[in-house]
Design an enzyme around this catalytic site. Structure first.
Site, PDB file in Angstrom:
ATOM      1  N   ASP A 137     -32.404 -29.984  53.717  1.00  0.00           N
ATOM      2  CA  ASP A 137     -32.631 -29.258  52.477  1.00  0.00           C
ATOM      3  C   ASP A 137     -32.602 -27.749  52.708  1.00  0.00           C
ATOM      4  O   ASP A 137     -33.070 -27.252  53.728  1.00  0.00           O
ATOM      5  CB  ASP A 137     -34.002 -29.670  51.919  1.00  0.00           C
ATOM      6  CG  ASP A 137     -34.305 -29.035  50.582  1.00  0.00           C
ATOM      7  OD1 ASP A 137     -33.552 -29.298  49.631  1.00  0.00           O
ATOM      8  OD2 ASP A 137     -35.291 -28.279  50.489  1.00  0.00           O
ATOM      9  N   GLU A 167     -27.295 -29.243  53.036  1.00  0.00           N
ATOM     10  CA  GLU A 167     -27.266 -28.737  51.668  1.00  0.00           C
ATOM     11  C   GLU A 167     -27.188 -27.209  51.793  1.00  0.00           C
ATOM     12  O   GLU A 167     -28.199 -26.529  51.888  1.00  0.00           O
ATOM     13  CB  GLU A 167     -28.517 -29.136  50.886  1.00  0.00           C
ATOM     14  CG  GLU A 167     -28.432 -28.747  49.410  1.00  0.00           C
ATOM     15  CD  GLU A 167     -29.745 -28.239  48.828  1.00  0.00           C
ATOM     16  OE1 GLU A 167     -29.782 -28.000  47.615  1.00  0.00           O
ATOM     17  OE2 GLU A 167     -30.715 -28.051  49.570  1.00  0.00           O
TER      18      GLU A 167
END
Length: 636
Positions: free
Chosen positions: A319, A372
């Site tokens: 993330d 990401e």
């Protein structure tokens, strides 16, 4: 005495352990730090070890000693800052914390950073656990994973928030399904729909439901919201038994300031950068890991290894990578510190990623690290030897943004924005991309996927069908968030279940069947995945038909056989005289269209024979009645 520097240890943590940890290369440090069942001096019990180098003293507290701060002092090992204690007779399932006396004399009650289990929220204690008893039955899956390169395999990911995928009718424990219960229903659904992987949001322990699991306090503990660590092992094992891979969202970018967590762990900045210009995320109100500190990078790398090796997880979606790479991410001028070259790259985070990805994927062939990363940072999926970050895949945020901006337009205005759908092909082979329509796109007043679409009720479903068809044909692996495949109407809300009753309504059921057909075609035809990142795997037939907002292209596999031709009409205008150029003479068999869905083995689709004559720059062509919002996939 707890603060003594004399080594009088148990021997469970050796001098070699301490050296490797200090160097940042003890990749199984979770076997040493934390709480572990051990035998010492002939007695069974529980061994505890914690890193707290700034502490004046550390004591173990829990139900077993009445939370008495003075009852169970811990001993520091040499100059490592590691404190340890063995408690005879103590077993699994015990609540505990560390009472850390800071240099100023303040006492902090901290959860164990390496705890394998955590108390059900709002409780914040750690729980003693033993992960050694689970009997795995996925050896065939693990062997295949080891021998397979996911870059050349189909990957259609179903992104899931377990707490809101489905809820129980009763309100026991917030109505959550357990890992065991969810495994059965989720595997059935994923398998029927044709997805290859599930990606779970927020599995590591976190105090606040509204963070969706992205503000973690227990990095080594599967959240107790859905059961025990063994229950989560069962979940992964069951998925593997049914041919489904498991990806976890993983958050090495930041952590919350909750009093029991990692922030100022021993009274000073320990896991975070000390300078708030590096150690604080102003946008999120969280702390940033100090990637330059060996023990901290070791903590995170070992955590990644832990999930992949102890829980057999097939990949980690990392993330907020951009927030780690850029020193000025989310920070105003004057509130960030340039690196030694005077620019905004976090050199320590870059080195961390190279180290992390080399170690994890080197130890676990076939396991995936997925970034990401929302900027144009180069070489995210290139090997560190080629000056890359070493990820296996990268989320294609640029494609997602362009795709959604195009799809939201009234069809009349799409002709002026045609390049939004073609631009992604100019850089499609620069990284190993995953095309994503993730949870972030259906929250915070962004509307559900179906309600992003223009037009009246039926038009919205037609738009989504043609959009999903284009996505499935475009190079790159795929990801859909739960609910998008049947047209969930309201925005995602982690507090409530998806509206599964909608699948009983004809328009939603029709969309769901259509997506199912797309997913099964995707898995069946290697042309759609074996050459995702090779220019030879894709060919535009007509990328310039902006006035009619029609796109046509070909996908090819490595064998030259079973090639697929896609046609996507993004307007409500029928084209009864549509003619498409093709490269070869021969038969073109319709596999799927917008009204019928897929033609299965019992009912073969109509066959179109190409004729000689230039069209779309190709030597052959055939005519096809292209309906309003028409979609077509032909095999040739």
């Amino acid at each position: 005495m707890a603060g003594s520097k004399k080594e009088i240890g148990t021997g469970f943590i050796t001098e070699v352990d301490r050296y490797l940890y200090g160097e940042g290369t003890h990749y199984e440090i979770f076997e040493k730090l934390g709480a572990h069942p051990r035998k010492y001096k002939g007695k069974d019990g529980m061994y505890f070890a914690v890193w707290a180098p700034h502490a004046r003293a550390v004591n173990l507290v829990g139900d077993f000693n009445g939370w008495d701060i003075d009852a169970t002092p811990m001993t520091v090992l040499a100059d490592s800052g590691i404190y340890e204690v063995f408690v005879p007779g103590l077993g699994v399932g015990e609540l505990y914390k560390y009472a850390i006396t800071t240099q100023t004399g303040k006492i902090l009650f901290k959860a164990d950073p390496f705890a394998f289990e955590a108390e059900y929220r709002p409780g914040t204690a750690s729980i003693t656990a033993d992960l050694s008893g689970f009997k795995w039955k996925d050896s065939a899956w693990m062997t295949k994973r080891h021998e397979t390169d996911p870059v050349h395999m189909p990957m259609s990911i179903y992104e899931v928030h377990l707490g809101s995928w489905k809820k129980k009718d009763r309100e026991e424990k917030d109505g959550f399904y357990t890992y065991v219960e969810a495994a059965h229903e989720l595997a059935d659904y994923v398998k029927e729909m044709g997805y290859t992987h599930v990606e779970l949001m927020g599995i590591a322990e976190h105090p606040y439901d509204g963070s969706w699991g992205y503000q973690v306090t227990g990095y080594f503990a599967p959240t107790s919201r859905y059961g025990t660590p063994e229950d989560f092992m069962y979940f992964v094992d069951y998925m593997h038994k049914h041919g489904i891979g498991v990806i976890l969202d993983w958050v090495p970018a930041h952590f919350p300031k909750d009093a029991h967590g990692l922030a100022d762990f021993d009274g000073q900045a320990l896991y975070e950068y000390a300078d708030p210009r590096m150690g604080e995320h102003p946008d999120w109100g969280t702390k940033v890991f100090d990637y330059g500190k060996h023990e901290v990078s070791n903590f995170l790398i070992a955590n990644a290894v832990f999930w992949v090796e102890k829980f057999h997880v097939d990949g980690l979606r990392v993330d907020a990578v951009a927030s780690m790479l850029y020193l000025d991410y989310g920070r105003s001028n004057g509130n960030w510190i340039p690196n030694k070259y005077g620019d905004n790259k976090n050199l320590e985070a870059i080195e961390f990623f190279k180290h992390l990805n080399t170690v994890l994927q080197g130890r676990n062939s076939g396991a995936m690290m997925i970034a990401e990363e929302s900027t144009a940072w180069p070489n995210v999926t290139k090997h560190p030897e080629d000056d890359g970050l070493g990820f296996r895949f990268k989320w294609n945020m640029g494609w997602m943004h362009d795709f959604l901006e195009y799809m939201k337009l009234d069809p009349y205005f799409r002709k002026a924005n045609h390049n939004k759908m073609t631009f992604g092909m100019t850089y499609a082979t620069s990284e190993n991309f995953i095309l994503v329509l993730s949870h972030d796109e259906v929250v915070h007043l962004k509307c559900s996927m179906i309600n992003k679409m223009p037009g009246l009720y039926e038009d919205k479903f037609s738009n989504l069908k043609v959009g999903y068809t284009f996505m499935m044909g475009h190079p790159g692996k795929k990801l859909l968030f739960m609910g998008q495949d049947f047209g969930q109407l309201h925005e995602w809300d982690e507090k409530v279940s998806l509206d599964w009753y909608l699948t009983g309504e004809s328009t939603h059921a029709d969309l769901q069947k259509y997506v199912k057909d797309l997913l099964h075609i995707y898995k069946k035809y290697p042309a759609l995945y074996t050459m995702d990142y090779d220019w030879d795997g894709f060919q535009w037939i007509n990328a310039n038909d902006a006035d009619r907002s029609i796109f046509s292209f070909i996908r090819r596999g490595t064998t030259g056989k079973q090639n697929l031709l896609f046609i996507c009409n993004f307007t409500p205008v029928e084209r009864p005289d549509y003619r498409v150029g093709v490269p070869k003479r021969g038969n073109y068999t319709l596999l799927l269209d917008e009204t019928h869905g897929a033609y299965d083995g019992k009912e073969k689709g109509p066959v179109y024979k190409s004729t000689k004559g230039e069209c779309d720059g190709q030597p052959y062509s055939f005519a096809y009645r292209l309906p309003a919002y028409g979609t077509a996939i032909f095999r040739f």
